[in-house]
Write a protein that holds these residues in place. Sequence first.
Motif, PDB file in Angstrom:
ATOM      1  N   ASP A  57      76.676  50.574  31.413  1.00  0.00           N
ATOM      2  CA  ASP A  57      75.827  50.243  30.260  1.00  0.00           C
ATOM      3  C   ASP A  57      76.267  50.984  29.004  1.00  0.00           C
ATOM      4  O   ASP A  57      76.254  50.426  27.892  1.00  0.00           O
ATOM      5  CB  ASP A  57      74.371  50.578  30.583  1.00  0.00           C
ATOM      6  N   LEU A  58      76.620  52.267  29.175  1.00  0.00           N
ATOM      7  CA  LEU A  58      77.079  53.035  28.016  1.00  0.00           C
ATOM      8  C   LEU A  58      78.368  52.462  27.459  1.00  0.00           C
ATOM      9  O   LEU A  58      78.559  52.392  26.231  1.00  0.00           O
ATOM     10  CB  LEU A  58      77.285  54.502  28.416  1.00  0.00           C
ATOM     11  N   SER A  59      79.260  52.061  28.368  1.00  0.00           N
ATOM     12  CA  SER A  59      80.507  51.447  27.910  1.00  0.00           C
ATOM     13  C   SER A  59      80.231  50.156  27.141  1.00  0.00           C
ATOM     14  O   SER A  59      80.862  49.876  26.106  1.00  0.00           O
ATOM     15  CB  SER A  59      81.413  51.159  29.114  1.00  0.00           C
ATOM     16  N   SER A  60      79.252  49.385  27.615  1.00  0.00           N
ATOM     17  CA  SER A  60      78.883  48.152  26.913  1.00  0.00           C
ATOM     18  C   SER A  60      78.285  48.468  25.537  1.00  0.00           C
ATOM     19  O   SER A  60      78.606  47.795  24.539  1.00  0.00           O
ATOM     20  CB  SER A  60      77.881  47.364  27.757  1.00  0.00           C
ATOM     21  N   ILE A 272      77.717  66.495  39.988  1.00  0.00           N
ATOM     22  CA  ILE A 272      78.298  65.167  40.197  1.00  0.00           C
ATOM     23  C   ILE A 272      78.933  64.744  38.878  1.00  0.00           C
ATOM     24  O   ILE A 272      78.312  64.848  37.813  1.00  0.00           O
ATOM     25  CB  ILE A 272      77.227  64.156  40.633  1.00  0.00           C
ATOM     26  N   GLN A 273      80.155  64.255  38.957  1.00  0.00           N
ATOM     27  CA  GLN A 273      80.900  63.857  37.758  1.00  0.00           C
ATOM     28  C   GLN A 273      81.399  62.429  37.933  1.00  0.00           C
ATOM     29  O   GLN A 273      81.994  62.090  38.954  1.00  0.00           O
ATOM     30  CB  GLN A 273      82.089  64.806  37.529  1.00  0.00           C
ATOM     31  N   VAL A 274      81.147  61.588  36.931  1.00  0.00           N
ATOM     32  CA  VAL A 274      81.598  60.195  36.960  1.00  0.00           C
ATOM     33  C   VAL A 274      82.306  59.903  35.632  1.00  0.00           C
ATOM     34  O   VAL A 274      81.745  60.156  34.557  1.00  0.00           O
ATOM     35  CB  VAL A 274      80.420  59.219  37.176  1.00  0.00           C
ATOM     36  N   SER A 275      83.515  59.388  35.717  1.00  0.00           N
ATOM     37  CA  SER A 275      84.300  59.083  34.517  1.00  0.00           C
ATOM     38  C   SER A 275      84.019  57.655  34.041  1.00  0.00           C
ATOM     39  O   SER A 275      83.509  56.815  34.792  1.00  0.00           O
ATOM     40  CB  SER A 275      85.790  59.251  34.804  1.00  0.00           C
ATOM     41  N   GLN A 276      84.384  57.406  32.778  1.00  0.00           N
ATOM     42  CA  GLN A 276      84.263  56.063  32.202  1.00  0.00           C
ATOM     43  C   GLN A 276      85.668  55.544  31.964  1.00  0.00           C
ATOM     44  O   GLN A 276      86.518  56.240  31.377  1.00  0.00           O
ATOM     45  CB  GLN A 276      83.469  56.120  30.896  1.00  0.00           C
ATOM     46  N   GLU A 277      85.919  54.314  32.414  1.00  0.00           N
ATOM     47  CA  GLU A 277      87.278  53.782  32.388  1.00  0.00           C
ATOM     48  C   GLU A 277      87.751  53.479  30.963  1.00  0.00           C
ATOM     49  O   GLU A 277      88.901  53.763  30.607  1.00  0.00           O
ATOM     50  CB  GLU A 277      87.350  52.506  33.234  1.00  0.00           C
ATOM     51  N   ASN A 278      86.872  52.917  30.124  1.00  0.00           N
ATOM     52  CA  ASN A 278      87.319  52.417  28.814  1.00  0.00           C
ATOM     53  C   ASN A 278      87.360  53.498  27.737  1.00  0.00           C
ATOM     54  O   ASN A 278      88.142  53.412  26.797  1.00  0.00           O
ATOM     55  CB  ASN A 278      86.408  51.275  28.359  1.00  0.00           C
ATOM     56  N   TYR A 279      86.497  54.502  27.868  1.00  0.00           N
ATOM     57  CA  TYR A 279      86.387  55.507  26.820  1.00  0.00           C
ATOM     58  C   TYR A 279      86.412  56.908  27.439  1.00  0.00           C
ATOM     59  O   TYR A 279      86.020  57.091  28.588  1.00  0.00           O
ATOM     60  CB  TYR A 279      85.103  55.308  26.012  1.00  0.00           C
TER      61      TYR A 279
END
Length: 600
Positions: A57-60, A272-279
Amino acid sequence: MKSKKWTMRKAMLVLCISSVLFALLLQTFLFQKSLRRQIRAEIISDHEISLNKMQTDLSSFIHTIRGEMLTIYSEQDLINDMRDAAEQDTSLKDYYWRSWYFARKRFTKEDQLLAMYLYDTKDHLISSYRYNSVAYPKDIYKSEGYDDNSDRVYDYVHGKRTDLMISGYHNPDAKKDIVRLVLKLHNYDADRSGLGYLVCDINSAAFTSIMSKYVDVEQVCLWLQPLNDRVVAMTGQASDSQRRIQKQLAKAVENYYKSTKLEQEYDGNYLIQVSQENYNLEAFVLVSQSLLTATQKSLIRTLLIIMAAMLLAITIIVLFLSQWLTKPVEEMSSTITQIKNGETQLRVRPVGWSQELTTLGTEFNEMLDRMQVMAQEELQHKMLVERTEYKMLQAQINPHFLYNTLDTMSGIANAQNCPMVSGMCRSLSAIFRYSLNMTDELSTVQNEMSHVRNYLYVMDVRNGSTVAYDYQIDSETLADQMPRICIQPVVENALTHGLRNVRRKDKKLLIRSEHVGENLVITVQDNGAGMDAEDMNRLLKQNDMKRVESGISIGILNVNARLKKLFGADYGLHIDSIVGEGTTVTITVPAVSPEISDNT
């Protein structure tokens, strides 16, 4: 005070209950560990799924903002003049209000745009839009009183990065956390030459509203942070310890480099760490361990209730079972106590629930019968021993009679002018006295040599003086102790097997004693016939007691066996011999003087 011993029933009861208790406690411990890991894994998995959805959602949302920023290219007059300004350094003052109109036209209320700045390639402000002209600076490079992250913007626009820059800062005048997006503007030609850049400041509340949809804010600390940059948004009801840990982790991410590796657990909090692909935007969440305890405590409480019920049931079962198992043993123990107190005619009743108890009772009764028989036999043996001791006392008279007779013969021979007979009688008497006097198993080298000289005198009288004797006795060894009658059998062996059947005029026998290190070494050397020393040394090393007791080579083997038994396997006899040239027998024992023996 005599300690009270446990009964079999009590020991069985304690053993069974303690074993069950240990098993239940171990099971509870292992269950707690596995339960903790399982709950932790499920919570982490749930949060990872939620964070991945949140990042989508954040990427969107960021993609929407970036799309709205890219519509700046639709302002053809502005873009053309920016292109001319980049090439010819012309003025762009006519576009000062363009950002105001652009922000109003392109951005919606949901975007929560707070400020917009348009710069040329030389970092000169072209146009700006501010939601609040007092709280937000006219130019990001001229803000006063706080750090608005303009230095990172400058490094970005003058660097080689082409992606959308996402950064963050706190505006104390507006009392808001700001997410800053920076987009480079360039020509769409082969060189992709720069035209300037667009800076948009977004209220971080737009991000936190999305974040709060996916993560329960209680007992967690959730924040967004680009690698090598500051925190851009944070939410959650974090505890003091979580805030402290979050600051440390944020500092580590801000100074991130490739070898940096964050741990998964910090003072009872899981990261817990989760990356964002686009940014370049990482999502981090600290989950408190207290989330695990509620369910875990409930399950452990239930398990403890079950454990208490099982212990009660096992105790009741073991009480009845132990009574049934130990009743025959207690009856046998009572009967044995009565027999011990004098009722010897009683016998154990061989009954019980097991074959072992029946066998035990039967064998015990047979043992009592045998003991009665053995008691009678012991009485008879005792009477026989008493008669034997009486006869031994009588037999002691015979050696004294022999000594006295030899002394009388020596006196008569001396009176009759027969010195040889007199000397032989005295030597024989001394030999008998030394050989039969076994009150002390140890003697001295001096006494041993006196015994050897008496023996050699008798042998010379018997066989004639055909052997030359050489005594090389170190005076320091005379007081050393050694087992009685060790040298004489070796000398006898040399005379009998080495020199008797040798036709040689210069028969020689050498007896030497000396100290070698901490050992007493006695050597008996002859120049006789010689022998097979290898086979004999093998027999001496084996020290076969059956061969010694059988009487084969009893002299040498007997002496060797006594020395090894008394001093150890490293001591005893060793033979060196050459056939036709002679034999050397070496006796090695520890050098022990009477003074050392008394001290030990």
